[in-house]
Design a protein around this motif. Structure first.
Motif, PDB file in Angstrom:
ATOM      1  N   SER A 155       7.807   1.222  -0.226  1.00  0.00           N
ATOM      2  CA  SER A 155       7.885   2.300  -1.208  1.00  0.00           C
ATOM      3  C   SER A 155       9.144   3.112  -0.935  1.00  0.00           C
ATOM      4  CB  SER A 155       6.648   3.196  -1.096  1.00  0.00           C
ATOM      5  OG  SER A 155       6.558   3.754   0.204  1.00  0.00           O
ATOM      6  N   PRO A 156       9.683   3.801  -1.943  1.00  0.00           N
ATOM      7  CA  PRO A 156      10.919   4.573  -1.740  1.00  0.00           C
ATOM      8  C   PRO A 156      10.849   5.578  -0.593  1.00  0.00           C
ATOM      9  CG  PRO A 156      10.467   4.365  -4.078  1.00  0.00           C
ATOM     10  CD  PRO A 156       9.272   3.814  -3.358  1.00  0.00           C
ATOM     11  N   ASP A 157       9.658   6.128  -0.315  1.00  0.00           N
ATOM     12  CA  ASP A 157       9.538   7.094   0.777  1.00  0.00           C
ATOM     13  C   ASP A 157       9.266   6.437   2.122  1.00  0.00           C
ATOM     14  OD1 ASP A 157       6.922   6.274   0.514  1.00  0.00           O
ATOM     15  OD2 ASP A 157       6.088   8.278   0.147  1.00  0.00           O
ATOM     16  N   GLY A 158       9.205   5.085   2.148  1.00  0.00           N
ATOM     17  CA  GLY A 158       9.014   4.363   3.406  1.00  0.00           C
ATOM     18  C   GLY A 158       7.642   4.505   4.016  1.00  0.00           C
ATOM     19  N   SER A 159       6.658   4.925   3.244  1.00  0.00           N
ATOM     20  CA  SER A 159       5.331   5.188   3.800  1.00  0.00           C
ATOM     21  C   SER A 159       4.405   3.978   3.770  1.00  0.00           C
ATOM     22  CB  SER A 159       4.665   6.341   3.047  1.00  0.00           C
ATOM     23  OG  SER A 159       4.404   5.980   1.695  1.00  0.00           O
ATOM     24  N   ARG A 160       4.755   2.962   2.956  1.00  0.00           N
ATOM     25  CA  ARG A 160       3.847   1.817   2.842  1.00  0.00           C
ATOM     26  C   ARG A 160       4.580   0.609   2.258  1.00  0.00           C
ATOM     27  NH1 ARG A 160       1.834   1.595  -2.565  1.00  0.00           N
ATOM     28  NH2 ARG A 160       2.713   3.305  -3.804  1.00  0.00           N
ATOM     29  N   VAL A 161       3.969  -0.551   2.416  1.00  0.00           N
ATOM     30  CA  VAL A 161       4.473  -1.795   1.829  1.00  0.00           C
ATOM     31  C   VAL A 161       3.932  -1.898   0.406  1.00  0.00           C
ATOM     32  CG1 VAL A 161       4.423  -4.318   1.982  1.00  0.00           C
ATOM     33  CG2 VAL A 161       4.653  -2.959   4.059  1.00  0.00           C
ATOM     34  N   ILE A 162       4.810  -2.173  -0.553  1.00  0.00           N
ATOM     35  CA  ILE A 162       4.367  -2.296  -1.948  1.00  0.00           C
ATOM     36  C   ILE A 162       4.449  -3.741  -2.456  1.00  0.00           C
ATOM     37  CG2 ILE A 162       4.883   0.098  -2.545  1.00  0.00           C
ATOM     38  CD1 ILE A 162       7.500  -0.852  -3.806  1.00  0.00           C
ATOM     39  N   TYR A 163       5.099  -4.623  -1.687  1.00  0.00           N
ATOM     40  CA  TYR A 163       5.099  -6.057  -1.995  1.00  0.00           C
ATOM     41  C   TYR A 163       5.138  -6.791  -0.665  1.00  0.00           C
ATOM     42  CZ  TYR A 163       6.447 -10.676  -3.767  1.00  0.00           C
ATOM     43  OH  TYR A 163       6.473 -12.014  -4.051  1.00  0.00           O
ATOM     44  N   GLY A 164       4.054  -7.505  -0.349  1.00  0.00           N
ATOM     45  CA  GLY A 164       3.968  -8.123   0.971  1.00  0.00           C
ATOM     46  C   GLY A 164       3.282  -9.469   0.952  1.00  0.00           C
ATOM     47  N   VAL A 165       3.768 -10.373   0.094  1.00  0.00           N
ATOM     48  CA  VAL A 165       3.132 -11.685  -0.060  1.00  0.00           C
ATOM     49  C   VAL A 165       3.366 -12.575   1.162  1.00  0.00           C
ATOM     50  CG1 VAL A 165       3.009 -13.773  -1.484  1.00  0.00           C
ATOM     51  CG2 VAL A 165       3.330 -11.535  -2.563  1.00  0.00           C
ATOM     52  N   ALA A 166       4.582 -12.579   1.710  1.00  0.00           N
ATOM     53  CA  ALA A 166       4.913 -13.485   2.822  1.00  0.00           C
ATOM     54  C   ALA A 166       4.025 -13.250   4.035  1.00  0.00           C
ATOM     55  CB  ALA A 166       6.380 -13.318   3.214  1.00  0.00           C
ATOM     56  N   MET A 167       3.734 -11.995   4.352  1.00  0.00           N
ATOM     57  CA  MET A 167       2.914 -11.655   5.519  1.00  0.00           C
ATOM     58  C   MET A 167       1.499 -11.252   5.153  1.00  0.00           C
ATOM     59  SD  MET A 167       5.062  -9.475   8.350  1.00  0.00           S
ATOM     60  CE  MET A 167       3.557  -8.945   9.169  1.00  0.00           C
ATOM     61  N   ASP A 168       1.218 -11.137   3.863  1.00  0.00           N
ATOM     62  CA  ASP A 168      -0.063 -10.620   3.400  1.00  0.00           C
ATOM     63  C   ASP A 168      -0.315  -9.232   4.009  1.00  0.00           C
ATOM     64  OD1 ASP A 168      -2.435 -10.557   2.004  1.00  0.00           O
ATOM     65  OD2 ASP A 168      -3.575 -11.657   3.524  1.00  0.00           O
ATOM     66  N   ASN A 169       0.713  -8.382   3.898  1.00  0.00           N
ATOM     67  CA  ASN A 169       0.632  -7.044   4.488  1.00  0.00           C
ATOM     68  C   ASN A 169       0.770  -5.944   3.437  1.00  0.00           C
ATOM     69  OD1 ASN A 169       3.342  -7.530   3.953  1.00  0.00           O
ATOM     70  ND2 ASN A 169       4.094  -6.525   5.805  1.00  0.00           N
TER      71      ASN A 169
END
Length: 377
Positions: A155-169
């Motif tokens: 996310s723009p604020d660096g608080s979370r992952v918003i697309y994480g298909v490769a790691m499922d994160n």
């Protein structure tokens, strides 16, 4: 007391920072050189040197060769008075790197593990980070912060992952680390972190494109001496550039992405051995199948480089896990192939190779706190 709107205390702070920055950039200097080049009075410089020395930020060690008078004492910063810890988090392992104030890796470690978005998994990561710090006897006040580089768009604020298909994160949050660690924490996209590290080590670059050749491919774009993020935080995702529309299915769901041809995973699948086994056998020249696999790998990589270079006329940096395996012949092959199908010539000196392999994202993430400490933009 004020001087033209600046308080005496503020002026002293500014002068101390100037002296420290000067010593940092020179690496080795003398009191006289500081006086002459910064245009400060001898007493002001002496006071600042004493203060910096008392804080443990600089040291006086040895003497320069005499130029006729008394030998000048060598003054330098203490690079490891502060450290930043970087984590390169992958699906099946994570790398830890301690980085000093010059951005040099002073300690590193790799821990095999299987990532899951669970409390137990994050607890294990935290346990290993704290063990790394404790084993090396780093005092808590020495640690500037912990910066985590992970696969996935943030996310723009660096608080979370918003697309994480490769790691499922997809559900990974900065709070998963910051709530468990007694240090400041920062979350970073691994490709962007690698680009920060490459830019740090190639300070003369204004623009560049980074190919992060890791287990899963990554990329980043550098413009105006800054890692470009993009309006939706996905600038530089070279892994999803289409190389062949009828190619293999990528984890993103599309066909023929560069990921399916030039990631470490793709190379190992083609060879049916690990890269650590693949390259010694390839270089021995006794396996024609491996030679063909590597030639095809370089051809696909050159194709992608050509397309990228048509969009951004800038140097290209090969970084990540595979970077240490590239030979001069490989680089020459890439340039020859790149120039064979483009109207514009790409100079050999514009193809660069990173030197820190698998630890590049971790070290690049760690730079976040180094720059903060040094007041670098």
């Amino acid at each position: 007391m004020e001087t033209k709107g600046i308080t005496t205390m503020t002026l002293k702070k500014i002068n101390k920072e100037k002296v420290y920055q000067f010593i940092y950039e020179k690496r080795e200097t003398s009191k006289l050189q500081i006086v002459q080049e910064l245009g400060m009075g001898l007493s002001t410089v002496s006071q600042n040197l004493t203060a910096l020395e008392q804080e443990g930020l600089i040291e006086r060690n040895g003497y320069f060769e005499s130029t006729g008078g008394r030998k000048a004492q060598i003054i330098r910063i203490v690079p490891e008075v502060k450290l930043s810890i970087g984590i390169g988090l992958l699906k099946d392992q994570f790398h830890i790197a301690a980085v000093n104030l010059y951005g040099e890796i002073v300690a590193s470690h790799t821990i095999p593990f299987s990532y899951r978005d669970t409390s137990d998994c994050y607890a294990r990561i935290i346990e290993e980070i704290l063990r790394f710090i404790e084993t090396r006897q780093y005092a808590s006040e020495k640690i500037l912060g912990i910066s985590i580089a992970t696969q996935g768009i943030l996310s723009p604020d660096g608080s979370r992952v918003i697309y994480g298909v490769a790691m499922d994160n997809l559900n990974m949050k900065l709070a998963d680390f910051s709530s468990r660690l007694p240090y400041p924490c920062h979350l970073e996209h691994d490709s962007k972190a690698a680009a920060h590290f490459e830019l740090w080590n190639h300070p003369g670059l204004d623009s560049a494109v980074v190919f992060l050749l890791n287990r899963n491919l990554g990329g980043a774009v550098i413009t105006n001496h800054t890692v470009h993020q993009g309006t939706a935080m996905h600038s530089g995702v070279l892994e999803h550039m289409c190389v062949r529309p009828d190619g293999p299915v990528c984890y993103c769901g599309s066909r023929g992405c560069l990921e399916t041809y030039c990631s470490v995973h793709a190379l190992e699948q083609a060879a049916n051995v690990s890269v650590k086994e693949f390259f010694p056998l390839l270089r021995a020249g006794k396996n024609s199948a491996f030679t063909k696999i590597w030639q095809e790998y370089l051809a696909h990589l050159a194709f992608a480089m050509k397309n990228v270079n048509l969009i951004l006329d800038a140097p290209i940096i090969i970084s990540g896990d595979l970077a240490p395996y590239f030979t001069q012949d490989d680089l020459d092959t890439l340039v020859t192939s790149l120039n064979g199908s483009t109207p514009f010539s790409f100079a050999r000196e514009n193809l660069l190779v990173g030197a820190h392999g698998q630890y590049t994202p971790a070290a690049g993430a760690a730079l976040f706190y180094i720059k903060q400490f040094l007041n670098f933009s």
